[in-house]
Design an enzyme around this catalytic site. Structure first.
Site, PDB file in Angstrom:
ATOM      1  N   PHE A 133      44.567 -20.793 -87.329  1.00 31.34           N
ATOM      2  CA  PHE A 133      44.231 -20.523 -85.833  1.00 31.34           C
ATOM      3  C   PHE A 133      44.527 -19.078 -85.411  1.00 31.34           C
ATOM      4  O   PHE A 133      45.543 -18.498 -85.670  1.00 31.34           O
ATOM      5  CB  PHE A 133      45.081 -21.346 -84.943  1.00 31.34           C
ATOM      6  CG  PHE A 133      44.899 -21.216 -83.498  1.00 31.34           C
ATOM      7  CD1 PHE A 133      43.705 -21.956 -82.853  1.00 31.34           C
ATOM      8  CD2 PHE A 133      45.615 -20.238 -82.674  1.00 31.34           C
ATOM      9  CE1 PHE A 133      43.310 -21.732 -81.670  1.00 31.34           C
ATOM     10  CE2 PHE A 133      45.128 -20.132 -81.341  1.00 31.34           C
ATOM     11  CZ  PHE A 133      44.239 -20.759 -80.920  1.00 31.34           C
ATOM     12  N   ASP A 218      48.896 -12.512 -89.327  1.00 30.77           N
ATOM     13  CA  ASP A 218      48.737 -12.921 -87.824  1.00 30.77           C
ATOM     14  C   ASP A 218      50.192 -13.472 -87.634  1.00 30.77           C
ATOM     15  O   ASP A 218      50.362 -14.655 -87.913  1.00 30.77           O
ATOM     16  CB  ASP A 218      47.596 -13.991 -87.666  1.00 30.77           C
ATOM     17  CG  ASP A 218      47.703 -14.581 -86.298  1.00 30.77           C
ATOM     18  OD1 ASP A 218      48.510 -14.130 -85.439  1.00 30.77           O
ATOM     19  OD2 ASP A 218      46.606 -15.396 -85.978  1.00 30.77           O
ATOM     20  N   LYS A 247      52.506 -14.030 -78.208  1.00 32.75           N
ATOM     21  CA  LYS A 247      53.293 -14.973 -77.564  1.00 32.75           C
ATOM     22  C   LYS A 247      54.645 -14.691 -77.363  1.00 32.75           C
ATOM     23  O   LYS A 247      54.977 -13.975 -76.031  1.00 32.75           O
ATOM     24  CB  LYS A 247      53.393 -16.179 -78.578  1.00 32.75           C
ATOM     25  CG  LYS A 247      52.197 -16.892 -78.689  1.00 32.75           C
ATOM     26  CD  LYS A 247      52.207 -18.162 -79.370  1.00 32.75           C
ATOM     27  CE  LYS A 247      51.110 -19.178 -79.036  1.00 32.75           C
ATOM     28  NZ  LYS A 247      49.793 -18.970 -80.028  1.00 32.75           N
TER      29      LYS A 247
HETATM   30  C1  LIG Z   1      48.521 -18.701 -80.156  1.00 33.49           C
HETATM   31  C2  LIG Z   1      47.884 -17.852 -81.309  1.00 33.49           C
HETATM   32  C3  LIG Z   1      46.790 -17.057 -81.490  1.00 33.49           C
HETATM   33  C4  LIG Z   1      46.208 -16.770 -79.961  1.00 33.49           C
HETATM   34  O1  LIG Z   1      46.719 -16.214 -78.932  1.00 33.49           O
HETATM   35  P1  LIG Z   1      46.358 -16.078 -77.412  1.00 33.49           P
HETATM   36  O2  LIG Z   1      47.465 -15.418 -76.906  1.00 33.49           O
HETATM   37  O3  LIG Z   1      46.384 -17.638 -77.123  1.00 33.49           O
HETATM   38  O4  LIG Z   1      44.955 -15.725 -77.501  1.00 33.49           O
HETATM   39  C5  LIG Z   1      46.513 -16.399 -82.396  1.00 33.49           C
HETATM   40  N1  LIG Z   1      47.038 -16.602 -83.619  1.00 33.49           N
HETATM   41  C6  LIG Z   1      48.335 -17.402 -83.781  1.00 33.49           C
HETATM   42  C7  LIG Z   1      48.780 -17.697 -85.127  1.00 33.49           C
HETATM   43  C8  LIG Z   1      48.571 -18.194 -82.545  1.00 33.49           C
HETATM   44  O5  LIG Z   1      49.719 -19.165 -82.708  1.00 33.49           O
END
Ligand SMILES: *Cc1c(COP(=O)(O)O)cnc(C)c1O
Length: 396
Positions: A133, A218, A247
């Site tokens: 994700f 990420d 986050k």
């Molecule tokens: C939540 C998340 C995203 C996206 O972040 P947003 O602030 O919702 O755009 C990207 N990568 C990972 C691993 C995430 O958990």
């Protein structure tokens, strides 16, 4: 409870419970009727310091009194201070601030493509992982490996290939002359807290070095102390070329960051920007949050309470009902022997406990990094009752 009348004005993008949340304090959230919920979702692993911590309030009050939006083309003291601190702590000397995790990843993808054009004869493809994700923009959806997502909003953004997560050899086989980067989450969060085998990140680092590729991590979910280290990559003794965070960095306010080595940070004027990027209000909060989380005693406490949470989760279901407890720091999943997670989540909410069900057979726990052992015990007691009730329901 009736649906709030004004709810009809909102685009119906997700199923929401019929409650209106009005207040938060530490590990607790309160609705308009004053009902209290023990919150192990925390804005989706966002409130690293819990609900409404003094650090966030003080930074917002002090900075909003001084300067909120000078324009993204001017320096401001909070922008400079957070840039220095985040680059020092990550070991990646260049940063660009964003408003979300998806925007940070979108920037990472652009950076890789630019670098490929400059240094690898126009190579543009990024190898990512199944079930990954990376966000909800068109490019980050294409980078994600969520089942079914490739069929949404056609045509998909091209330039991504997917391999099994945790499998170094699959990653090696996917590399071609068109490849410019490897991109993974150190632990897959939305997939249900999937932890790769030890050495996985180290082997991807070696693979990237061998083929002259960028390694993109990420850490939007795993970063800023969530796994018990400031960044999850520290546990493998490596450093990526490109790193994204989001986050937890703002502990509730919208800020993310794209970090890179000097070599990878190849944007030129006009390549990247955005109206709110590096906004003093958000960077002032980010600085306070980072100062709090980066304290060695704070991180040691995350690891200690994380072990307490891990032990507690092993003991919440009858024999045979729990298949696996997996995670690190304060990011955990409980894998059930049957697809009862949504039902258990709903029973927990009725009992005043907020947990997430990322998969039909998995529950996820992402409390405040300041959660106490007593709050973990309170969570485990409620969860144990909810699991018993949810599993009994099935046989009636
Ligand atoms: C939540 C998340 C995203 C996206 O972040 P947003 O602030 O919702 O755009 C990207 N990568 C990972 C691993 C995430 O958990």
């Amino acid at each position: 409870m009736p649906l709030p009348a004004d709810a009809e004005c909102l685009m119906d993008i997700t199923a929401r419970p019929d409650v209106v949340m009005t207040r938060g304090a530490g590990s607790y959230l309160f609705d308009e009727h004053g009902r209290r919920y023990l919150d192990f979702i925390q804005g989706w692993a966002v409130n690293s310091l819990g609900h409404c911590p003094p650090e966030v309030r003080d930074a917002l009050v002090e900075q909003s009194d001084r300067l909120v939006a000078p324009s993204p083309s001017f320096y401001s003291p909070p922008l400079l201070a957070l840039a220095r601190r985040l680059t020092d702590l990550s070991g990646l000397p260049q940063v660009f601030f964003t408003n979300s995790g998806a925007e940070a990843n979108e920037g990472a993808i652009k950076l890789c493509r630019k670098w490929g054009k400059r240094h690898r004869g126009g190579a543009f493809e990024i190898v990512t992982a199944e079930n990954a994700f990376h966000g909800r923009t068109l490019a980050t959806m294409a980078a994600s490996g969520k089942p079914g997502w490739d069929a949404l909003f056609p045509p998909p953004v091209a330039g991504f290939s997917k391999v099994r997560f945790g499998d170094r050899d699959a990653m090696a086989r996917a590399i071609s002359s068109r490849t410019v980067a490897l991109m993974v989450e150190p632990i897959q969060g939305e997939a249900g807290v999937v932890v790769p085998p030890p050495g996985y990140l180290r082997s991807l680092r070696a693979l990237a070095d061998e083929h002259n590729l960028l390694l993109v991590l990420d850490e939007v979910q795993t970063g800023i102390g969530r796994t018990g280290a400031l960044f999850a990559f520290e546990d493998e003794g490596i450093r990526p070329d490109v790193l994204t965070v989001g986050k937890g960095l703002g502990s509730g306010v919208p800020i993310g960051a794209l970090l890179a080595t000097r070599d990878a940070a190849c944007f030129e004027h006009g390549d990247q920007g955005g109206t709110f990027n590096g906004n003093p209000l958000m960077t002032a909060v980010g600085k306070r949050v980072l100062d709090a989380v980066a304290e060695p005693t704070f991180l040691a406490n995350v690891r200690r309470t994380g072990e307490h949470l891990q032990r507690a989760l092993h003991d919440v279901g009858p024999p045979g009902s729990i298949v696996e407890v997996r995670g690190r720091g304060l990011l955990w999943a409980l894998v059930l022997s049957e697809p009862a997670a949504p039902r258990i989540r709903d029973v927990c909410m009725e009992r005043g406990l907020l947990i997430n069900a990322p998969r039909p057979n998995a529950l996820r726990f992402m409390p405040s990094l300041r959660v106490s052992a007593d709050e973990i015990d309170e969570m485990a007691t409620t969860l144990r009752e909810a699991i018993a009730e949810a599993l009994v329901h099935r046989f009636i």
